[in-house]
Design an enzyme around this catalytic site. Structure first.
Site, mmCIF file in Angstrom:
data_model
loop_
_atom_site.group_PDB
_atom_site.id
_atom_site.type_symbol
_atom_site.label_atom_id
_atom_site.label_comp_id
_atom_site.label_asym_id
_atom_site.label_seq_id
_atom_site.Cartn_x
_atom_site.Cartn_y
_atom_site.Cartn_z
ATOM 1 N N GLY A 1 2.212 -5.531 1.249
ATOM 2 C CA GLY A 1 3.646 -5.427 1.481
ATOM 3 C C GLY A 1 4.080 -4.827 2.796
ATOM 4 N N SER A 2 5.313 -4.418 2.881
ATOM 5 C CA SER A 2 5.982 -3.722 3.980
ATOM 6 C C SER A 2 7.183 -4.470 4.505
ATOM 7 C CB SER A 2 5.047 -3.305 5.081
ATOM 8 O OG SER A 2 4.939 -1.909 4.984
#
Length: 227
Positions: free
Chosen positions: A192-193
């Protein structure tokens, strides 16, 4: 400047060892389409599950759950870009829409359950791929401006892949001189991010077609119309 440190081209294109692992596994089970490098993460728990099946079945099942989780986190579904418009660079929720020095920026926050493959928002030629070391703070906070990142410069627009508190590896797939079409895979961030698009100067806030908090799909959701 080519990416360095946590960014390794063999890591994102699969590498020989990764290809051998995936080819070996494909002889026994059909493999899902996943981000390059996924089978490296899978290797240890998958191999460990074999002897544990006889020594400790509970731990063996746990290892297989870990394998399934890693594969799911790195899934790479097929996407169909629309015929026109700027498409989202990532799956997730729009976290930022703002103007910087008369240019529009749209950011998409990816949580751990989203697809992590990042895609080109529009056609262009990669002029630079730059890695900037930094912190690993939550990507949805203002402090994330100090986080580790990879900036993919395509001349009149940029895509920035930003690491977060959980994501620790950014894997760009492109390098200087690569020709891109909208929706092409340009990299992934493990677990993610955030992915930002800095639009060409000719775009203004009125061209944006999404709102903060809206869910988008990489390579499919139109986030801005051509001016």
């Amino acid at each position: 400047m080519r990416p360095h440190s946590r960014v390794d081209r063999n890591d994102h294109i699969g590498g020989d060892k990764d290809s051998i692992v995936s080819l070996s596994l494909s002889q026994f089970v059909p493999l899902p389409t996943v981000a390059p490098g996924t089978w490296r993460y899978v290797r240890v728990p998958l191999v460990a599950s074999v002897p544990l099946a006889f020594l400790n079945p509970v731990l063996a099942v746990f290892c297989l759950f870990v394998v399934a989780g890693i594969v799911w986190f790195h899934r790479d579904p097929t996407r169909s870009p629309p015929p026109s418009g700027v498409v989202a660079p990532a799956d997730g929720r729009v976290s930022i829409i703002r103007t910087e020095d008369e240019r529009v920026r749209v950011a998409v926050f990816m949580n751990v359950t989203d697809v992590h493959i990042n895609r080109a928002p529009m056609a262009g030629t990669v002029t630079a791929v730059e890695h900037t070391p930094g912190k690993h703070l939550p990507a949805f906070t203002k402090e994330s401006e100090r986080n580790e990142r990879v900036r993919i410069d395509c001349g009149d627009y940029e895509v920035t892949l930003i690491a977060g508190a959980v994501a620790r590896r950014i894997h760009p797939y492109v390098e200087r001189g690569d020709e891109l079409e909208a929706g092409d895979r340009i990299g992934h961030i493990s677990f993610g991010s955030r992915a930002d698009v800095l639009f060409p100067p000719r775009y203004d806030p009125g061209d944006v077609r999404v709102e903060t908090g809206q869910r988008v799909r990489a390579g499919e959701t139109v986030i801005a119309a051509a001016p």
